[in-house]
Structure formats: structure tokens, C-alpha cells
Design an enzyme around this catalytic site. Structure first.
Site, mmCIF file in Angstrom:
data_model
loop_
_atom_site.group_PDB
_atom_site.id
_atom_site.type_symbol
_atom_site.label_atom_id
_atom_site.label_comp_id
_atom_site.label_asym_id
_atom_site.label_seq_id
_atom_site.Cartn_x
_atom_site.Cartn_y
_atom_site.Cartn_z
ATOM 1 C CG HIS A 71 -0.197 -0.196 2.570
ATOM 2 N ND1 HIS A 71 0.128 -1.174 3.058
ATOM 3 C CD2 HIS A 71 0.148 0.789 3.633
ATOM 4 C CE1 HIS A 71 0.723 -1.237 4.175
ATOM 5 N NE2 HIS A 71 0.748 0.118 4.491
ATOM 6 C CG HIS A 131 0.651 5.542 4.015
ATOM 7 N ND1 HIS A 131 0.004 5.508 5.110
ATOM 8 C CD2 HIS A 131 1.323 4.379 4.500
ATOM 9 C CE1 HIS A 131 0.066 4.431 5.996
ATOM 10 N NE2 HIS A 131 0.981 3.777 5.434
HETATM 11 P P1 AMP Z 1 1.390 0.566 7.533
HETATM 12 O O1 AMP Z 1 1.952 1.105 8.882
HETATM 13 O O2 AMP Z 1 2.228 1.312 6.518
HETATM 14 O O3 AMP Z 1 1.246 -0.838 7.178
HETATM 15 O O4 AMP Z 1 -0.131 1.491 7.296
HETATM 16 C C1 AMP Z 1 -1.274 0.746 7.590
HETATM 17 C C2 AMP Z 1 -2.182 1.527 7.716
HETATM 18 O O5 AMP Z 1 -3.556 1.243 7.355
HETATM 19 C C3 AMP Z 1 -2.283 2.550 9.074
HETATM 20 O O6 AMP Z 1 -2.300 3.754 8.793
HETATM 21 C C4 AMP Z 1 -3.863 2.016 9.477
HETATM 22 O O7 AMP Z 1 -4.341 3.267 10.034
HETATM 23 C C5 AMP Z 1 -4.529 1.607 8.266
HETATM 24 N N1 AMP Z 1 -5.693 0.650 8.338
HETATM 25 C C6 AMP Z 1 -5.506 -0.481 8.995
HETATM 26 N N2 AMP Z 1 -6.780 -0.945 8.847
HETATM 27 C C7 AMP Z 1 -7.526 -0.009 8.039
HETATM 28 C C8 AMP Z 1 -9.136 -0.020 7.723
HETATM 29 N N3 AMP Z 1 -9.599 -1.173 7.906
HETATM 30 N N4 AMP Z 1 -9.499 1.187 7.061
HETATM 31 C C9 AMP Z 1 -8.697 2.017 6.818
HETATM 32 N N5 AMP Z 1 -7.313 2.020 7.045
HETATM 33 C C10 AMP Z 1 -6.871 1.130 7.775
#
Ligand code: AMP
Length: 132
Positions: free
Chosen positions: A97, A99
Site C-alpha cells: 500500500h 500512503h
Molecule cells: P502501515 O503502517 O504502512 O502498514 O500502514 C497501514 C495503515 O492502514 C495504517 O495507517 C492504518 O491506520 C491503516 N488501516 C488499517 N486498517 C484499516 C482499515 N480497516 N481501514 C482504513 N485504514 C486502515
């Protein structure tokens, strides 16, 4: 199945802001700034180095479009576009993913801090790191 695969499959709801055949973008559930968006691939890849290059190239193109949208529609003054790759780099969801973090000013909630290392032997690093 990881949480982002569940979002792709519609098992978990999301605040969707963009979708095409390859990827899907939705508002981050824990936004660090207003409009913080997560762009994910529909096919499962664990991170950016695992991802098919065509998929990752397409996603960075979409990330640019979403960044422009944040500037034009949310009046962001700038945007951080980043991907955490593997746990040691802060990746918490093992599904590739990107950001997209709209930036407004220095008090907007996001504080990426780069602390420079001292006394680095650049020649030694280059010897290990450069292409053979
Ligand atoms: P990372 O730390 O780069 O793996 O980022 C994962 C991101 O996904 C974090 O910023 C979380 O807040 C976000 N996240 C996790 N679950 C969900 C969800 N169900 N809906 C939206 N964002 C999410």
C-alpha cells in the site's frame, strides 16, 4: 487473509475515494492529517518490493493523481507519498500500500523526522551498496 484483502473483497467497509481494476484507495482509519489515504493493490502482494512492477508503477501514477486531488480539492499545500516496506520499516499491514498524506502546515499532525547519522564512511557504504 489480511485486512486489506478483506476490504478488496467487500468483507470490511471503507471510505472509498478511488477504484480501478488494479487498485483501490480509501481514507486511512487512523488519519495523521485530513484526507490521509491508503492506496492498495487488489491482487495480493506483501509490499512494494514483492509487487509486480506494472502494478506498482500504475499505483504510483494513481498516487500522483490522488496527491493532485488533495491539493486541488482539500487545499493541501503539499503531500507526502510513502510506502512502508516490511515490519522493520513500520509496515503493519502486510499488503502493498501507498500512503497519500496531504500536508497543510507544520502543525497538521504529521511529523516525519530525519535524524542524520554522523561520521558515515560513504566509500564503505558505496562499496557494499552499488551495482556489481
Ligand atoms: P502501515 O503502517 O504502512 O502498514 O500502514 C497501514 C495503515 O492502514 C495504517 O495507517 C492504518 O491506520 C491503516 N488501516 C488499517 N486498517 C484499516 C482499515 N480497516 N481501514 C482504513 N485504514 C486502515
Amino acid at each position: 487473509m489480511d485486512i486489506f484483502c478483506k476490504i478488496v473483497n467487500g468483507e470490511i467497509p471503507s471510505y472509498k475515494v478511488y477504484e480501478d481494476d488494479v487498485c483501490l484507495a480509501f481514507l486511512d482509519i487512523n488519519p495523521v492529517t485530513i484526507g490521509h489515504t491508503v492506496l492498495i493493490c487488489k491482487e495480493h502482494y506483501s509490499d512494494v518490493v514483492d509487487a509486480n512492477p506494472e502494478v506498482s508503477m500504475h499505483m504510483f501514477d494513481v498516487a500522483k493523481k490522488l496527491a493532485n486531488r488533495a491539493i486541488n480539492k482539500l487545499n493541501a499545500k503539499g503531500v507526502n507519498i510513502l510506502t512502508n516496506c516490511k515490519e522493520a520499516a513500520g509496515q503493519t499491514v502486510p499488503h502493498f500500500h501507498i500512503h497519500i498524506i496531504p500536508r497543510y502546515d507544520e502543525t497538521d499532525g504529521y511529523n516525519p523526522i530525519f535524524t542524520a547519522k554522523e561520521n558515515v564512511d560513504f566509500e564503505a557504504v558505496l562499496k557494499e551498496f552499488k551495482e556489481d
